[in-house]
Design a protein around this motif. Sequence first.
Motif, PDB file in Angstrom:
ATOM      1  N   GLN A  78      28.999  43.125  51.689  1.00 13.51           N
ATOM      2  CA  GLN A  78      29.561  42.821  50.373  1.00 13.51           C
ATOM      3  C   GLN A  78      30.620  41.654  50.467  1.00 13.51           C
TER       4      GLN A  78
ATOM      5  N   ASN B  42      31.052  38.777  47.699  1.00  8.40           N
ATOM      6  CA  ASN B  42      32.323  38.635  47.316  1.00  8.40           C
ATOM      7  C   ASN B  42      32.765  37.178  47.362  1.00  8.40           C
TER       8      ASN B  42
ATOM      9  N   ARG C 150      33.362  34.641  44.113  1.00 11.96           N
ATOM     10  CA  ARG C 150      34.776  34.200  43.790  1.00 11.96           C
ATOM     11  C   ARG C 150      34.693  32.603  43.923  1.00 11.96           C
TER      12      ARG C 150
END
Length: 291
Positions: free
Chosen positions: A159, A163, A167
């Motif tokens: 993850q 992520n 972002r």
Amino acid sequence: MSRLIPSKEDENLKITPDRNNEVPYYANKFVVYEEYEFVNGEEDAWGNVEVNVTAKDTDKYKVYKPDTYPVHIYLQISEIIIDEETVRLNNEQNGFEEIKVHRLRSIKAQESFLKFAKRFGLLGISEREYFFKRINEEAFTSGHKNLVLTDIKKELVNQELINKIYRMKIAVNYLKKWVDDKITEEQKEDLMNIVNDELPTKQDRLQLKNGEFYPSVLFSSLMDLAWWQLHEALLKKTTYRRCKNERCGNIFAVDHGNRDYCPPYPNRKRSNCEHNHNRRLDYYRKQATRS
């Protein structure tokens, strides 16, 4: 990194601006293997199967040198496709709530990740924790190296990795809004906060080029280098432009005044976008002539 855009006077006189020492050189070189694949690993404590991206043949590779490639790598990372899924979780009131999660699960998403890796290498997020420690330990026996070859053969698809990519996609989407004059002050502040949160640890170094000393910077991963590039681009008020190839439409950093297409990929002399756009125009012209 961003480059100076020649003034009209410079272009008329055909004078190339002096770019020496404009930005620090990168101390990293990254190994890029010819082929990568998604491989399932062992189950974790919750029964979830670990997924890794690994190099297929470690004997076949090339080296990506950020100094010699004009595209800002954060723009390339933002093109990786991320799946969005809705999951239901138990809440404290013994009910359910739905949240959005991001994955690299679909074939389309995985292919886009592999496409990036085959051009630039793995992002190296899972390697960051021990990178500088290893580099410093090696310096005791061999001394600090001018250039560090960063060789990552395996990347855990967890993850944290997803992520970071997500972002970056948000940050670049704000840049696109900026190019289109549609960004708000609130979104600019959000962009600032994202970059500030993601700014990496780096080592400032010296590098010897043509008998002169220049600043040099060393990063633990390709992703860290990308966030620093974005930070520097914002400080230098880098100019971005939409690609003229209407089937692309992505933004690119303008390194000279007359560029209209995304720059070429590493080890390529010509932009894919420019080549494909011109081929399409030639096809339409031939069709019009025949009719």
